[in-house]
Motif scaffolding. Structure first.
Motif, PDB file in Angstrom:
ATOM      1  N   GLU A  26      11.857 -34.388  -3.897  1.00  0.00           N
ATOM      2  CA  GLU A  26      12.731 -34.498  -5.221  1.00  0.00           C
ATOM      3  C   GLU A  26      11.396 -34.628  -6.383  1.00  0.00           C
ATOM      4  N   THR A  27      12.356 -33.646  -7.533  1.00  0.00           N
ATOM      5  CA  THR A  27      10.633 -33.653  -8.963  1.00  0.00           C
ATOM      6  C   THR A  27      11.674 -33.789  -9.977  1.00  0.00           C
ATOM      7  N   THR A  28      12.800 -34.354  -9.863  1.00  0.00           N
ATOM      8  CA  THR A  28      13.855 -34.914 -11.090  1.00  0.00           C
ATOM      9  C   THR A  28      14.005 -36.320 -11.405  1.00  0.00           C
ATOM     10  N   PRO A  29      13.780 -37.150 -11.631  1.00  0.00           N
ATOM     11  CA  PRO A  29      13.074 -38.777 -12.281  1.00  0.00           C
ATOM     12  C   PRO A  29      14.966 -38.317 -12.693  1.00  0.00           C
ATOM     13  N   GLN A  32      13.011 -41.555 -17.318  1.00  0.00           N
ATOM     14  CA  GLN A  32      12.059 -41.555 -17.907  1.00  0.00           C
ATOM     15  C   GLN A  32      11.447 -42.248 -18.856  1.00  0.00           C
ATOM     16  N   TRP A 287       8.806 -37.517  -3.619  1.00  0.00           N
ATOM     17  CA  TRP A 287       8.889 -36.637  -4.464  1.00  0.00           C
ATOM     18  C   TRP A 287       7.764 -37.200  -5.574  1.00  0.00           C
ATOM     19  N   VAL A 289       6.241 -36.963  -8.917  1.00  0.00           N
ATOM     20  CA  VAL A 289       6.034 -37.291 -10.633  1.00  0.00           C
ATOM     21  C   VAL A 289       5.924 -36.428 -11.392  1.00  0.00           C
ATOM     22  N   GLN A 312      16.709 -47.848  -5.739  1.00  0.00           N
ATOM     23  CA  GLN A 312      15.617 -46.687  -6.399  1.00  0.00           C
ATOM     24  C   GLN A 312      13.743 -47.535  -6.810  1.00  0.00           C
ATOM     25  N   SER A 315       7.805 -45.428 -11.049  1.00  0.00           N
ATOM     26  CA  SER A 315       6.260 -45.073 -10.690  1.00  0.00           C
ATOM     27  C   SER A 315       5.952 -45.039 -12.190  1.00  0.00           C
ATOM     28  N   GLU A 323       9.042 -43.197 -14.590  1.00  0.00           N
ATOM     29  CA  GLU A 323       9.978 -42.171 -14.075  1.00  0.00           C
ATOM     30  C   GLU A 323      10.443 -43.722 -13.045  1.00  0.00           C
ATOM     31  N   TRP A 325      13.475 -43.150  -9.861  1.00  0.00           N
ATOM     32  CA  TRP A 325      13.523 -42.561  -8.740  1.00  0.00           C
ATOM     33  C   TRP A 325      14.321 -42.663  -7.861  1.00  0.00           C
ATOM     34  N   GLN A 326      15.460 -41.768  -7.432  1.00  0.00           N
ATOM     35  CA  GLN A 326      16.596 -42.101  -6.134  1.00  0.00           C
ATOM     36  C   GLN A 326      16.391 -42.489  -4.756  1.00  0.00           C
TER      37      GLN A 326
END
Length: 332
Positions: A26-29, A32, A287, A289, A312, A315, A323, A325-326
């Motif tokens: 996954e690359t979408t936080p 942010q 993930w 970042v 969650q 980072s 960011e 993350w789920q």
């Protein structure tokens, strides 16, 4: 029954499909925040994710309240030539921030932003730092292989000389009584800060680059510069698990145990953020970042990670971004 030309390869196709699904990154936080205009040298996040502190050339040391999404304080070390702060730590109870450049370290109070103390090493250089509840104890890992434990109220300084080469990583229990240190001598040690007596020794096949303690007193994490990352039972000194990864070389730059002891979160200089099962060492989720703006190829080092609520992670990376993350695990 004879398999058709296509059906012969069905098991292989299914295996590749399952592998691809499990390795999805996954690359979408989900949130942010920009905490620095450009790259940061270091960062730390409080154990509950409430506070984040960073160091950069443009802003010095900045501390942010993630709940209010606002800047709290901005600090600077006194010596302008030594203002590149490369190590930061937040006390487990959110009372203080400890910061260090190569030869100096400073203590700051979160409640009012005041500086509590500023010290200079007379010999060697600072390599890593840690701080206990209420900053009652400070831990300084040094370039000459020594580790200094400081009891703040009394000024008592105990020097741990168990390592024979440069220190790379240190951690301290919340009450300040136990330290975990790792160095270039391929060893990590858990030791008593009142007596400097070694409690457990954790050998590695190469230099130990990252160590971390579970604040609840159950586990220790030690990782080297090649391919070994291990979780230990600190009551018995026995191995609990090895992190399972296929990379020939895996470096960790950030580590955090979950409060319930089930999970371990790690960050790496390769933008990778991962969640692991403590008991099995199996990777559960991954993930990446966001990279630093303008970096070619796209790059960023994860400086710090913490569990942020029940499902969650938060980072801080060298991109200057915080960011969120789920955590979304597949049910077995």
């Amino acid at each position: 029954m004879r398999l058709s030309h296509h059906s012969k390869y069905l098991p292989i196709f299914l295996f590749l499909l399952i592998t691809a699904a499990c390795s999805r990154v996954e690359t979408t936080p989900i949130q942010q925040w920009k905490h620095a205009a450009q790259a940061t040298y270091a960062a730390a996040i409080s154990s509950d994710g409430r506070y984040a502190v960073q160091s950069s050339v443009q802003h010095g040391i900045t501390i942010w309240d993630t709940e209010r999404e606002g800047l709290m304080y901005q600090w600077n070390h006194r010596d302008a030539d030594a203002n590149i702060v490369f190590a930061l730590a937040i006390s487990p109870n959110n009372s203080h921030v400890l910061s260090a450049d190569r030869t100096n370290f400073a203590l700051w109070r979160i409640a009012d932003g005041e500086n509590v103390g500023y010290w200079q090493l007379d010999e060697s250089s600072v390599r890593d730092i840690a701080v206990s509840h209420n900053a009652e104890h400070l831990l300084i890992g040094k370039g000459n292989g020594g580790v200094q434990h400081i009891t703040f109220a009394s000024g008592r300084r105990l020097e741990f000389l168990g390592h024979s080469e440069r220190i790379n990583s240190v951690d301290l229990s919340p009450n300040g009584r136990f330290a975990l240190t790792g160095g270039n001598d391929y060893m990590a040690y858990l030791w008593n800060t009142e007596t400097a007596q070694i409690i457990h020794s954790f050998p590695h096949p190469s230099r130990v680059t990252k160590v971390a303690l579970d604040p609840q007193g159950r586990f220790a994490f030690t990782a080297d510069s090649q391919s070994t990352a291990q979780i230990w039972d600190i009551q018995t000194g026995q191995l609990v698990s090895r992190l399972q990864f296929t990379a020939r070389q895996q470096i960790f730059s950030a580590v955090r145990f979950s409060d319930d002891g089930r999970w371990l979160a790690t960050g790496a200089p390769s933008r990778n953020l991962a969640l692991w099962d403590v008991q099995t060492g199996r990777e559960l989720q991954r993930w990446r970042v966001s990279p630093r703006v303008g970096s070619r190829p796209p790059s960023a080092a994860v400086h710090a990670v913490a569990f942020f609520g029940p499902n969650q992670l938060i980072s801080e990376s060298s991109s200057g971004l915080a960011e969120v993350w789920q955590i979304q695990l597949d049910k077995d």
